[in-house]
Design a protein around this motif. Sequence first.
Motif, PDB file in Angstrom:
ATOM      1  N   TYR A 231      51.475 -71.491  -0.643  1.00 16.36           N
ATOM      2  CA  TYR A 231      50.575 -70.386  -0.287  1.00 16.36           C
ATOM      3  C   TYR A 231      49.218 -70.611  -0.953  1.00 16.36           C
ATOM      4  CZ  TYR A 231      48.943 -65.898   1.166  1.00 16.36           C
ATOM      5  OH  TYR A 231      48.208 -64.924   1.776  1.00 16.36           O
ATOM      6  N   HIS A 232      48.181 -69.916  -0.429  1.00 21.17           N
ATOM      7  CA  HIS A 232      46.841 -70.008  -1.016  1.00 21.17           C
ATOM      8  C   HIS A 232      46.895 -69.644  -2.502  1.00 21.17           C
ATOM      9  CE1 HIS A 232      45.267 -70.254   3.020  1.00 21.17           C
ATOM     10  NE2 HIS A 232      45.705 -69.059   3.340  1.00 21.17           N
TER      11      HIS A 232
ATOM     12  N   ARG B 126      50.082 -62.643   1.570  1.00 15.65           N
ATOM     13  CA  ARG B 126      51.393 -62.489   2.205  1.00 15.65           C
ATOM     14  C   ARG B 126      52.459 -63.282   1.454  1.00 15.65           C
ATOM     15  NH1 ARG B 126      47.722 -62.192   6.448  1.00 15.65           N
ATOM     16  NH2 ARG B 126      48.064 -60.428   7.827  1.00 15.65           N
TER      17      ARG B 126
ATOM     18  N   PHE C 148      51.125 -72.254  12.022  1.00 15.64           N
ATOM     19  CA  PHE C 148      49.735 -71.845  12.199  1.00 15.64           C
ATOM     20  C   PHE C 148      49.035 -71.583  10.872  1.00 15.64           C
ATOM     21  CE2 PHE C 148      46.708 -68.292  12.692  1.00 15.64           C
ATOM     22  CZ  PHE C 148      45.733 -68.958  13.414  1.00 15.64           C
ATOM     23  N   ALA C 149      49.709 -70.832   9.974  1.00 13.92           N
ATOM     24  CA  ALA C 149      49.031 -70.426   8.728  1.00 13.92           C
ATOM     25  C   ALA C 149      50.049 -70.179   7.626  1.00 13.92           C
ATOM     26  CB  ALA C 149      48.222 -69.157   8.980  1.00 13.92           C
ATOM     27  N   PRO C 150      49.617 -70.303   6.339  1.00 16.11           N
ATOM     28  CA  PRO C 150      50.502 -69.969   5.228  1.00 16.11           C
ATOM     29  C   PRO C 150      50.876 -68.483   5.279  1.00 16.11           C
ATOM     30  CG  PRO C 150      48.512 -71.105   4.479  1.00 16.11           C
ATOM     31  CD  PRO C 150      48.287 -70.722   5.913  1.00 16.11           C
ATOM     32  N   PRO C 151      51.989 -68.047   4.685  1.00 19.30           N
ATOM     33  CA  PRO C 151      52.889 -68.826   3.836  1.00 19.30           C
ATOM     34  C   PRO C 151      53.802 -69.779   4.627  1.00 19.30           C
ATOM     35  CG  PRO C 151      53.689 -66.555   4.084  1.00 19.30           C
ATOM     36  CD  PRO C 151      52.360 -66.616   4.750  1.00 19.30           C
TER      37      PRO C 151
ATOM     38  N   GLN D 273      55.456 -67.992   9.126  1.00 11.47           N
ATOM     39  CA  GLN D 273      55.539 -66.600   9.579  1.00 11.47           C
ATOM     40  C   GLN D 273      56.338 -65.789   8.563  1.00 11.47           C
ATOM     41  OE1 GLN D 273      53.921 -64.854  11.632  1.00 11.47           O
ATOM     42  NE2 GLN D 273      52.995 -66.356  12.984  1.00 11.47           N
ATOM     43  N   THR D 274      55.645 -64.922   7.846  1.00 15.53           N
ATOM     44  CA  THR D 274      56.253 -64.122   6.776  1.00 15.53           C
ATOM     45  C   THR D 274      57.575 -63.455   7.208  1.00 15.53           C
ATOM     46  OG1 THR D 274      53.991 -63.731   6.058  1.00 15.53           O
ATOM     47  CG2 THR D 274      55.698 -62.415   4.997  1.00 15.53           C
ATOM     48  N   PRO D 275      57.629 -62.771   8.365  1.00 17.35           N
ATOM     49  CA  PRO D 275      58.895 -62.104   8.713  1.00 17.35           C
ATOM     50  C   PRO D 275      60.059 -63.081   8.895  1.00 17.35           C
ATOM     51  CG  PRO D 275      57.181 -61.605  10.354  1.00 17.35           C
ATOM     52  CD  PRO D 275      56.555 -62.496   9.344  1.00 17.35           C
TER      53      PRO D 275
HETATM   54  N1  LIG Z   1      51.608 -63.514  11.039  1.00 22.64           N
HETATM   55  C1  LIG Z   1      51.410 -64.488   9.999  1.00 22.64           C
HETATM   56  C2  LIG Z   1      49.989 -64.384   9.512  1.00 22.64           C
HETATM   57  C3  LIG Z   1      49.659 -65.506   8.578  1.00 22.64           C
HETATM   58  C4  LIG Z   1      48.268 -65.370   8.023  1.00 22.64           C
HETATM   59  O1  LIG Z   1      47.421 -64.623   8.531  1.00 22.64           O
HETATM   60  N2  LIG Z   1      48.021 -66.121   6.951  1.00 22.64           N
HETATM   61  C5  LIG Z   1      46.733 -66.040   6.300  1.00 22.64           C
HETATM   62  C6  LIG Z   1      46.874 -65.980   4.827  1.00 22.64           C
HETATM   63  S1  LIG Z   1      47.794 -64.530   4.357  1.00 22.64           S
HETATM   64  C7  LIG Z   1      45.919 -67.254   6.692  1.00 22.64           C
HETATM   65  O2  LIG Z   1      45.771 -68.201   5.949  1.00 22.64           O
HETATM   66  N3  LIG Z   1      45.388 -67.186   7.923  1.00 22.64           N
HETATM   67  C8  LIG Z   1      44.561 -68.197   8.475  1.00 22.64           C
HETATM   68  C9  LIG Z   1      43.968 -67.738   9.813  1.00 22.64           C
HETATM   69  O3  LIG Z   1      44.362 -66.662  10.309  1.00 22.64           O
HETATM   70  O4  LIG Z   1      43.131 -68.450  10.347  1.00 22.64           O
HETATM   71  C10 LIG Z   1      52.398 -64.225   8.845  1.00 22.64           C
HETATM   72  O5  LIG Z   1      52.845 -63.092   8.714  1.00 22.64           O
HETATM   73  O6  LIG Z   1      52.742 -65.158   8.119  1.00 22.64           O
END
Ligand SMILES: N[C@@H](CCC(=O)N[C@@H](CS)C(=O)NCC(=O)O)C(=O)O
Length: 243
Positions: A7-8, A14, A44-47, A69-71
Motif C-alpha cells: 500500500y502507499h 484503504r 488497477f490500484a492499491p491495496p 480491491q479492498t472488499p
Molecule cells: N475500489 C478500490 C479503490 C482503490 C483505490 O482507489 N486506491 C487508491 C488508493 S486508496 C489509489 O491508489 N487509486 C489510484 C487511482 O484511482 O488512480 C478499492 O477499494 O481497493
Amino acid sequence: MSYALHYHRGIPGRGEFVRLLFVHAGTPFHDLPALPAQDAAQHFAPPLLRYTSAADAPPDFAAEVELSQTPVILYFLASRLGLAPSDEAGRLAVQQRVETILDLANEVHDVHHPVDASLYYEDQRDVSLRRAPYLLQLRVPKFLSTFAAQVSASGNGWLHSSGVSAADLVLFHLLEGLAYAFPRYFGTLKKEARFAPLFELQSRLRETESIQRYLKSEARTPFNEYDLFRHYPELDAEYTGKV
Ligand SMILES: N[C@@H](CCC(=O)N[C@@H](CS)C(=O)NCC(=O)O)C(=O)O
C-alpha cells in the motif's frame, strides 16, 4: 501461511481496513510499499494482498494468491483470520455490511474530491463546500441508522449475530476517520442516542489490547490531509439533520 500487504506509504488509506484485520487477529504480515509496477492487467490500484500457504515466508515470496480491491481482500482474509461466520449465508451477510461501510468511506472521499481525484482539493473546494452538508446531515446519518439497526438486531453489540467480524473493524476505522475529519460534527453526532451502540462498538474495539497497542505504535500511520479522511475545518459543521 504468509501475507504481504502492499500500500502507499504515509497514509492509512484503504490499506488500513486490511491492516486492522491482521492486528485484531494477531496475525503477522509484511507491510510493504505499493508495488511500482503492479500487473496492470490484473490490478488497477492499491491495496494489493499477496498470500502463500508457506509459513514464515520472506517479504518477496512467490504468491499463490494475489488480490486487489479492498472488499475482495477483506472477504478473503475474514474467514482465514476468524473474522467471518463459518456458514456461507453468514459470510455473505458480513461482506454485505463491509461493502456498505466502504460505500460510505467512498462518499467521505468524494467530499474532498467531488469533481475529480486528479485535482487538488483547493481547486474544487467550492464544490466540496456545497457537497459536505449533504454528507454530514443526510448521508452519514442514513448509513449509521442502518448500521445501528444491524447492531441492535444482532443482540451481541456487533454488526452480525456471529460475533466480532471484519465488518466491525471496517466500521471502527470509518468512525475513527469521521472523528478525525469532522470533529465538531462527530461531537454532536455522539449525542444522538440512536447511534450510541455504534460508538460503544468503536470504544470496545479501541480498548482491545491488540488495537490499543497498534494505535500507539509506529506501525500506525496517523490520519493526514493526503488521506481518505481529511480534516478541512471549513467542511466541518455541527449535526442538525438539515442541509
Ligand atoms: N475500489 C478500490 C479503490 C482503490 C483505490 O482507489 N486506491 C487508491 C488508493 S486508496 C489509489 O491508489 N487509486 C489510484 C487511482 O484511482 O488512480 C478499492 O477499494 O481497493
